[in-house]
Write a protein that holds these residues in place. Structure first.
Motif, PDB file in Angstrom:
ATOM      1  N   VAL A   1      10.830   2.769  -5.097  1.00  0.00           N
ATOM      2  CA  VAL A   1      12.298   2.649  -5.066  1.00  0.00           C
ATOM      3  C   VAL A   1      12.884   3.258  -3.786  1.00  0.00           C
ATOM      4  CG1 VAL A   1      12.564   2.614  -7.577  1.00  0.00           C
ATOM      5  CG2 VAL A   1      12.689   4.796  -6.364  1.00  0.00           C
ATOM      6  N   ASN A   2      12.070   4.051  -3.079  1.00  0.00           N
ATOM      7  CA  ASN A   2      12.541   4.660  -1.838  1.00  0.00           C
ATOM      8  C   ASN A   2      12.207   3.825  -0.604  1.00  0.00           C
ATOM      9  OD1 ASN A   2      13.208   7.276  -3.281  1.00  0.00           O
ATOM     10  ND2 ASN A   2      11.036   7.055  -3.697  1.00  0.00           N
ATOM     11  N   SER A   3      11.621   2.670  -0.828  1.00  0.00           N
ATOM     12  CA  SER A   3      11.253   1.804   0.281  1.00  0.00           C
ATOM     13  C   SER A   3      11.732   0.382   0.015  1.00  0.00           C
ATOM     14  CB  SER A   3       9.729   1.821   0.462  1.00  0.00           C
ATOM     15  OG  SER A   3       9.320   0.669   1.149  1.00  0.00           O
ATOM     16  N   ALA A   4      12.762  -0.003   0.767  1.00  0.00           N
ATOM     17  CA  ALA A   4      13.324  -1.343   0.583  1.00  0.00           C
ATOM     18  C   ALA A   4      12.265  -2.401   0.867  1.00  0.00           C
ATOM     19  CB  ALA A   4      14.522  -1.523   1.499  1.00  0.00           C
ATOM     20  N   LYS A   5      11.446  -2.109   1.853  1.00  0.00           N
ATOM     21  CA  LYS A   5      10.464  -3.090   2.264  1.00  0.00           C
ATOM     22  C   LYS A   5       9.471  -3.384   1.138  1.00  0.00           C
ATOM     23  CE  LYS A   5       6.978  -4.027   5.664  1.00  0.00           C
ATOM     24  NZ  LYS A   5       5.900  -3.948   4.677  1.00  0.00           N
ATOM     25  N   SER A   6       9.071  -2.331   0.455  1.00  0.00           N
ATOM     26  CA  SER A   6       8.083  -2.540  -0.605  1.00  0.00           C
ATOM     27  C   SER A   6       8.684  -3.373  -1.732  1.00  0.00           C
ATOM     28  CB  SER A   6       7.577  -1.199  -1.138  1.00  0.00           C
ATOM     29  OG  SER A   6       8.561  -0.549  -1.916  1.00  0.00           O
ATOM     30  N   PHE A   7      10.025  -3.326  -1.842  1.00  0.00           N
ATOM     31  CA  PHE A   7      10.685  -4.166  -2.842  1.00  0.00           C
ATOM     32  C   PHE A   7      10.768  -5.613  -2.364  1.00  0.00           C
ATOM     33  CE2 PHE A   7      14.637  -6.092  -4.435  1.00  0.00           C
ATOM     34  CZ  PHE A   7      14.334  -6.123  -5.789  1.00  0.00           C
TER      35      PHE A   7
ATOM     36  N   SER B   1       0.845  -1.182   0.000  1.00  0.00           N
ATOM     37  CA  SER B   1       0.000   0.000   0.000  1.00  0.00           C
ATOM     38  C   SER B   1       0.884   1.237   0.000  1.00  0.00           C
ATOM     39  CB  SER B   1      -0.956  -0.028   1.186  1.00  0.00           C
ATOM     40  OG  SER B   1      -0.338   0.460   2.324  1.00  0.00           O
ATOM     41  N   GLY B   2       0.489   2.201  -0.798  1.00  0.00           N
ATOM     42  CA  GLY B   2       1.224   3.455  -0.863  1.00  0.00           C
ATOM     43  C   GLY B   2       2.376   3.502  -1.851  1.00  0.00           C
ATOM     44  N   VAL B   3       2.558   2.465  -2.661  1.00  0.00           N
ATOM     45  CA  VAL B   3       3.669   2.508  -3.622  1.00  0.00           C
ATOM     46  C   VAL B   3       3.280   3.242  -4.901  1.00  0.00           C
ATOM     47  CG1 VAL B   3       4.782   0.420  -2.762  1.00  0.00           C
ATOM     48  CG2 VAL B   3       3.114   0.252  -4.627  1.00  0.00           C
ATOM     49  N   GLY B   4       1.979   3.467  -5.085  1.00  0.00           N
ATOM     50  CA  GLY B   4       1.559   4.268  -6.235  1.00  0.00           C
ATOM     51  C   GLY B   4       0.785   3.512  -7.303  1.00  0.00           C
ATOM     52  N   LYS B   5       0.137   2.439  -6.935  1.00  0.00           N
ATOM     53  CA  LYS B   5      -0.617   1.655  -7.924  1.00  0.00           C
ATOM     54  C   LYS B   5      -1.720   2.490  -8.589  1.00  0.00           C
ATOM     55  CE  LYS B   5      -1.649  -1.465  -4.767  1.00  0.00           C
ATOM     56  NZ  LYS B   5      -0.811  -0.986  -3.651  1.00  0.00           N
ATOM     57  N   THR B   6      -2.508   3.129  -7.754  1.00  0.00           N
ATOM     58  CA  THR B   6      -3.605   3.936  -8.288  1.00  0.00           C
ATOM     59  C   THR B   6      -3.068   5.106  -9.120  1.00  0.00           C
ATOM     60  OG1 THR B   6      -4.883   3.370  -6.314  1.00  0.00           O
ATOM     61  CG2 THR B   6      -5.719   5.167  -7.659  1.00  0.00           C
ATOM     62  N   SER B   7      -1.997   5.703  -8.618  1.00  0.00           N
ATOM     63  CA  SER B   7      -1.415   6.840  -9.330  1.00  0.00           C
ATOM     64  C   SER B   7      -0.889   6.437 -10.709  1.00  0.00           C
ATOM     65  CB  SER B   7      -0.265   7.437  -8.523  1.00  0.00           C
ATOM     66  OG  SER B   7      -0.739   7.965  -7.316  1.00  0.00           O
TER      67      SER B   7
ATOM     68  N   ILE C   1      10.576   7.505  -8.855  1.00  0.00           N
ATOM     69  CA  ILE C   1      11.976   7.854  -9.105  1.00  0.00           C
ATOM     70  C   ILE C   1      12.159   9.367  -9.170  1.00  0.00           C
ATOM     71  CG2 ILE C   1      12.595   5.711 -10.302  1.00  0.00           C
ATOM     72  CD1 ILE C   1      12.319   7.388 -12.936  1.00  0.00           C
ATOM     73  N   ASP C   2      11.053  10.112  -9.038  1.00  0.00           N
ATOM     74  CA  ASP C   2      11.185  11.573  -9.025  1.00  0.00           C
ATOM     75  C   ASP C   2      11.727  12.092  -7.689  1.00  0.00           C
ATOM     76  OD1 ASP C   2       8.426  12.378  -7.410  1.00  0.00           O
ATOM     77  OD2 ASP C   2       8.263  10.548  -8.606  1.00  0.00           O
ATOM     78  N   VAL C   3      11.643  11.260  -6.663  1.00  0.00           N
ATOM     79  CA  VAL C   3      12.136  11.669  -5.342  1.00  0.00           C
ATOM     80  C   VAL C   3      13.664  11.780  -5.373  1.00  0.00           C
ATOM     81  CG1 VAL C   3      12.238  10.988  -2.906  1.00  0.00           C
ATOM     82  CG2 VAL C   3      10.168  10.576  -4.236  1.00  0.00           C
ATOM     83  N   GLU C   4      14.209  12.688  -4.515  1.00  0.00           N
ATOM     84  CA  GLU C   4      15.657  12.921  -4.536  1.00  0.00           C
ATOM     85  C   GLU C   4      16.458  11.614  -4.453  1.00  0.00           C
ATOM     86  OE1 GLU C   4      14.741  15.463  -0.954  1.00  0.00           O
ATOM     87  OE2 GLU C   4      13.255  14.556  -2.271  1.00  0.00           O
ATOM     88  N   GLU C   5      17.523  11.626  -5.170  1.00  0.00           N
ATOM     89  CA  GLU C   5      18.338  10.421  -5.323  1.00  0.00           C
ATOM     90  C   GLU C   5      18.818   9.868  -3.972  1.00  0.00           C
ATOM     91  OE1 GLU C   5      19.986   7.279  -7.100  1.00  0.00           O
ATOM     92  OE2 GLU C   5      18.743   8.778  -8.102  1.00  0.00           O
TER      93      GLU C   5
ATOM     94  N   ALA D   1      13.065   4.915   4.950  1.00  0.00           N
ATOM     95  CA  ALA D   1      13.440   3.578   4.498  1.00  0.00           C
ATOM     96  C   ALA D   1      12.287   2.604   4.620  1.00  0.00           C
ATOM     97  CB  ALA D   1      14.625   3.071   5.320  1.00  0.00           C
ATOM     98  N   ASP D   2      11.455   2.824   5.618  1.00  0.00           N
ATOM     99  CA  ASP D   2      10.350   1.905   5.822  1.00  0.00           C
ATOM    100  C   ASP D   2       9.114   2.302   5.040  1.00  0.00           C
ATOM    101  OD1 ASP D   2      11.714   0.302   7.725  1.00  0.00           O
ATOM    102  OD2 ASP D   2      11.496   1.969   9.145  1.00  0.00           O
ATOM    103  N   ILE D   3       8.936   3.595   4.944  1.00  0.00           N
ATOM    104  CA  ILE D   3       7.673   4.057   4.416  1.00  0.00           C
ATOM    105  C   ILE D   3       7.752   4.428   2.942  1.00  0.00           C
ATOM    106  CG2 ILE D   3       8.027   6.465   5.064  1.00  0.00           C
ATOM    107  CD1 ILE D   3       5.206   6.735   5.690  1.00  0.00           C
ATOM    108  N   GLY D   4       8.922   4.830   2.482  1.00  0.00           N
ATOM    109  CA  GLY D   4       9.036   5.302   1.107  1.00  0.00           C
ATOM    110  C   GLY D   4       8.525   6.714   0.999  1.00  0.00           C
ATOM    111  N   ALA D   5       8.412   7.171  -0.233  1.00  0.00           N
ATOM    112  CA  ALA D   5       8.005   8.555  -0.458  1.00  0.00           C
ATOM    113  C   ALA D   5       6.493   8.680  -0.365  1.00  0.00           C
ATOM    114  CB  ALA D   5       8.487   9.008  -1.832  1.00  0.00           C
ATOM    115  N   GLN D   6       6.039   9.557   0.532  1.00  0.00           N
ATOM    116  CA  GLN D   6       4.600   9.749   0.719  1.00  0.00           C
ATOM    117  C   GLN D   6       4.290  11.237   0.767  1.00  0.00           C
ATOM    118  OE1 GLN D   6       2.634   7.136   0.628  1.00  0.00           O
ATOM    119  NE2 GLN D   6       4.251   5.598   0.769  1.00  0.00           N
TER     120      GLN D   6
END
Lengths: 207, 805
Positions: free
Chosen positions: A87-93, A14-20, A124-128, B554-559
């Motif tokens: 890509v900013n969340s290891a867990k979601s990967f 949840s929150g990774v951007g599926k709907t977006s 991937i638009d979030v800061e590197e 790291a846990d939540i990602g970009a929100q």
């Protein structure tokens, strides 16, 4: 070939951007006001794949595992499954594995080994410097799962979204065609005539 | 080649029966040697333009700006063995050739009467296949199938997809009839001879010849023919991939593996009796489909606007839509469609269903206005209501029609509320009375009355107590909340425990996207993100590090960015998570909690305890194994079975009995279906448990019932119903729905009582009363001695329960 309906399931935490992603692709819109998806919804889009007009039906489901038991009804008959992580969340990967397994169990496709998945690393638009999952890591995983196509996307900036879903459509169409060949091959008849060879022509050997 | 001869003009005629540019013009070219029929393009051939239509677009991309306008044309290669070619030529290509070439196409398009002796014959250069310009010309005989998508209200432009025998697909042609001359011209002239054929495809021998004019189909006759053929389906707003398979008049001689294709030509090619005939039929079908694209543009609109229900709204339509002659179509309809919230879903059926609903509502309103105007003069002794199905139910079961008691116009206000309490805060009325009034009227949104009333309805405050007693008890609750919160807040061992981190993640992600349009949650706090704060060392920020639910990036990602109130909302949910350990945070909880937080004006403790009471009612929805949701949907299914067997059977046929399209409604009590303020009004009604602890199911039934005609009529697939129901969001009128829900409940209660009474008396049901109920699908185990009456399941009986322990 008649008009085809391709059913595509989008899965991921949840929150990774599926709907977006889905809305960016279908409606060319982005909003950071999307709410958590409750239940299921879908959008459709007509798309040309190899000069063929197909209708893609993109299913967006709730990202919480608890609701997945209800997903069976939605997964059935899927032609492609899109796995999304942030890509900013290891867990979601790291949960991609279980999303993939879960899908294969619930959708139970004819040929699980070759069922088409596409992986999208979103945001991937979030800061590197906030990035948690490297491209290499993601690609290694995709390769290990039978060369799953991988795209890095931004639903917000509309980066790679079109390309990714074009691949989704293409692979889904191929899957659909293979399923159909399975279904109709017993009734193929020589009397049909030589000018009806469009199906084998277009699907048989594009390797 | 009689066949060929007949076909060229006649098929042309049929093709343009609505457009009437059936003139054929020819200009001789010096050289005219016969050509082998197999070759496609020969410079020396005479290519006679027989039909042309402007503003037919090819859309290379999804962007309108990339659309390429052009002409679709039929070209006859005049030779001993003439070939008809279908061509599409972009305007740019014609421009290159100069204005005279352009004029030819326009001239042909504008021709109204066809005359074979017309000296004014137009010859053109055959367009070459130019992939980069999308231009094409192909012999009609090479066309394998046509996929006709007539215009619908959601997709104003009709289109034709053309597949060739060799497997190629030509660019889809989009008919922009609002821009095309042939559409904006006046109505087509009456055909000289009405040679309507009643079969499709019509055998060539039916084609009458009269003087110089060839007529196959009169304008209306085409409709008749199409109505009898499977092709008529393309008039229906059924997407091509969903259309029923073509029904052959004679069974095909060989099993056709392609029969799943919904194709016009496919049908005529299916059982060819002779090559010539099948080719001719193919052409016929092609030309008809052209004609119908244009025709359907008009008809789709006309049909809808001429519906009796549409009458009241027609005067309010913009002129172009009303007249339809100048239909500057796209813009007007586009905005209309936009208003309807259509966009992404192209299934016209879903759209039509919704549209029909809007029309019906408008019609109903107009009818009521009329009825009011005529009120006293009316001799019909019966009061009309908009509760159609329920009336039916009751007329067949001889039970009186219950009436709704709701009076939302006069909500409970501060004055009324104050009157219910004595000086010391002890109530002067019974709690049931208070609940009844809240159920009937709702609570006034004025001031902060809800802050006062909600804790009573929910049971946070005791009813039978003095103010002082309540305050004492509340003080204890407040403390308890903070004790609960302190279990995690500022306690690193708990706060950073992996399972808690996971919960924090879930909660935080959802809170950041819940009711962000509410002022409290709208503005993001710019400075110091929690993860940064965590790196600082002073005690204060360390406390913040372990009190702000948001986990690390790291846990939540970009929100989306958070703010103070979002963090507090998350804190409340995390506390609840520790209070109700079994459940865990489940999506949907933030939706239930946020409105309480808003109403309680950011009062954390009160929000928490109200939420606890709400969850007491709704916990079952969030169980790990989803058993609660399954049970509720099953109960709703059974309720439909008893109350509306026809709808039940329809859902059965469409694989919709799982009622997943009601999932969101039930899970979060319609939170997503109504505007924020309506949600508050709905919830306080539900929380009274006045009639039933599961009144929400009657609300769901009421929504389904008020859309049942649309569902029965238009929606034949599970996904269509799901889409339709999802899109009802923000369109449902709350008070009507609640009134219907109440009537439904009362009807249901009557029915139960009636069944029980008859069972007790062991009387057979009178036939008039039994019709509807006999048809009812059994909702429990059918026992043999009650065949005439539905068996009520335990689930259904539980619907009569009120009050909580």
């Amino acid at each position: 070939m008649g008009r085809v309906l391709l059913k595509v399931i989008i899965l991921g935490d949840s929150g990774v951007g599926k709907t977006s992603l889905m809305n960016q692709y279908v409606n060319k819109r982005f909003s950071n006001q999307y709410k958590a998806t409750i239940g299921a919804d879908f959008l459709t889009k007509e798309v040309m794949v190899d000069d063929r007009l197909v209708t893609m039906q993109l299913w967006d489901t709730a990202g919480q595992e608890r609701f997945q038991s209800l997903g069976v009804a939605f997964y059935r008959g899927a032609d492609c499954c899109v796995l999304v992580y942030d890509v900013n969340s290891a867990k979601s990967f790291e949960t991609l594995d279980s999303w993939r397994d879960e899908f294969l169990i619930q959708a139970s496709p004819h040929d699980p080994e070759n069922f088409p998945f596409v992986v999208l690393g979103n945001k991937i638009d979030v800061e590197e410097n906030k990035r948690q999952v490297t491209q290499k890591r993601a690609m290694t995983w995709c390769q290990s799962k039978g060369n799953i196509p991988y795209f890095e996307t931004s639903a917000k900036e509309a980066i790679n979204v079109e390309q990714a879903f074009q691949t989704v459509a293409k692979n889904a169409l191929q899957q659909e065609a293979e399923e159909q060949l399975l279904e109709i091959s017993p009734s193929l008849d020589v009397n049909v005539g030589s000018n009806r060879d469009s199906l084998p022509d277009s699907y048989g050997c594009n390797c | 080649m009689d066949d060929e001869y007949i076909l060229s003009p006649s098929s042309l005629r049929s093709c343009i029966s609505t457009i009437s540019s059936d003139s054929m013009v020819e200009i001789k070219r010096p050289n005219d040697p016969p050509q082998p029929s197999t070759s496609r393009s020969h410079a020396d051939d005479r290519y006679r333009l027989v039909y042309s239509k402007s503003k037919v677009y090819v859309n290379p991309t999804a962007y309108a700006r990339d659309n390429i306008p052009g002409f679709v044309a039929l070209v006859k290669r005049e030779a001993s063995n003439p070939i008809y070619l279908l061509a599409w030529i972009p305007e740019s290509l014609l421009n290159e050739k100069g204005s005279s070439e352009w004029d030819k196409f326009v001239k042909i398009e504008e021709k109204v009467v066809w005359d074979e002796n017309d000296e004014d014959v137009v010859l053109i250069d055959l367009p070459m296949q130019r992939p980069e310009s999308y231009a094409f010309s192909v012999p009609l005989t090479s066309i394998y199938s046509l996929l006709v998508h007539p215009p619908t209200l959601s997709s104003w432009y009709g289109s034709i997809g053309i597949n060739l025998i060799n497997g190629d697909t030509l660019p889809t042609l989009h008919f922009h009839d609002d821009e095309s001359r042939s559409f904006t011209l006046s109505t087509p002239p009456q055909p000289l001879v009405n040679g309507a054929s009643s079969t499709y495809p019509p055998p060539p021998t039916h084609v009458p010849k009269s003087g110089n004019s060839w007529v196959i189909f009169a304008d209306d006759a085409v409709d008749d023919i199409l109505a009898q053929s499977s092709y008529a389906n393309s008039f229906s707003p059924v997407p091509a991939h969903r259309r029923p398979r073509p029904i052959s008049t004679s069974p095909p001689t060989t099993p056709n593996p392609y029969s799943h294709r919904s194709s016009v030509l496919h049908r005529s090619l299916g059982s060819p009796t002779s090559n010539a005939q099948s080719a001719s039929q193919a052409r016929m079908a092609l030309l008809q489909s052209f004609s119908n694209i244009t025709r359907a543009t008009r008809h789709a609109a006309q049909n809808i606007l001429s519906h009796p229900l549409a009458k009241p709204i027609v005067p309010h339509l913009p002129d172009p839509v009303r007249s339809l002659v100048n239909a500057s179509g796209e813009w007007e309809w586009g905005s209309w469609v936009e208003k309807g919230g259509v966009g992404e879903f192209e299934s016209a059926r879903v759209y039509l269903a919704r549209w029909a609903r809007i029309v019906a509502e408008e019609g109903e309103r107009a009818r009521r206005r009329e009825a009011q105007a005529l009120a006293s003069s009316s001799t019909l002794g019966q009061e009309t209501s908009s509760l159609g199905i329920f009336e039916l139910l009751h007329s067949t079961s001889n039970l009186p029609t219950p009436k709704s008691s709701r009076d939302p116009e006069h909500p409970v206000d501060e004055k009324m509320w104050a009157k219910w309490f004595a000086e010391d805060g002890r109530p002067k009325v019974r709690v049931e009375e208070m609940k009844r009034e809240v159920f009937r009227r709702g609570v006034s949104a004025e001031g902060k009355l809800r802050q006062t009333v909600w804790p009573f309805i929910l049971g946070v405050y005791q009813w039978d107590a003095t103010r002082a007693e309540r305050e004492r008890k509340w003080e204890a609750e407040r403390k308890l909340y903070h004790e609960l919160k302190d279990q995690w807040c500022g306690v690193p061992e708990v706060f950073d425990r992996p399972d808690v981190v996971e919960e924090r993640h879930r909660i935080d992600v959802d809170c950041r996207r819940t009711d962000r349009n509410q002022p409290l949650f709208a503005t993001p706090t710019a400075p110091a993100s929690p993860s940064k704060a965590g790196r600082q060392d002073d005690e204060k920020s360390s406390h913040q590090r372990y009190s702000t639910v948001a986990p690390n990036m790291a846990d939540i990602g970009a929100q989306s960015p958070t703010n103070e109130h979002i963090d507090r909302l998350a804190g409340i949910l995390l506390t609840y998570n520790l209070y109700e350990k079994e459940l865990g945070y489940v999506q949907g909880m933030s939706d239930l909690c946020a409105p309480i937080y808003v109403v309680m004006d950011a009062n954390e403790e009160m929000t928490f305890w109200c939420f606890v009471e709400v969850m007491h009612r709704m916990k079952q929805n969030f169980l790990r194994d989803q058993s609660g949701m399954k049970k509720q949907l099953l109960t709703l299914q059974q309720l439909i079975g008893v109350m509306d067997p026809e709808l039940y059977r329809h859902l059965e046929k469409t694989d919709g009995l799982n009622l997943f399209f009601c999932f969101r409604w039930v899970l979060i009590a319609f939170k997503r279906e109504f505007p924020f303020n309506d949600v508050l009004r709905l919830w306080e009604v539900l929380w009274t448990d006045y009639y039933s602890n599961d009144f929400v199911l009657f609300v769901a039934l009421a929504v389904l019932e008020s859309h049942r005609d649309m569902i029965l009529r238009y929606l034949v697939e599970f996904d269509e119903i799901l889409k339709y129901c999802n899109e009802l969001s923000m369109t449902i009128e709350l008070d009507t729905t609640l009134a219907q829900a109440e009537v439904l409940f009362l009807s249901f209660a009557q029915l139960v009582a009636d069944i029980d009474r008859r069972k007790a008396e062991e009387l057979p049901t009178p036939s008039t009363a039994g019709v509807r109920r006999r048809a009812t699908t059994s909702t429990g185990d059918p026992s043999t001695n009650t065949i005439n009456m539905p068996t009520l399941s335990e689930n259904l009986r539980e619907l009569l329960n009120t009050g909580r322990s």
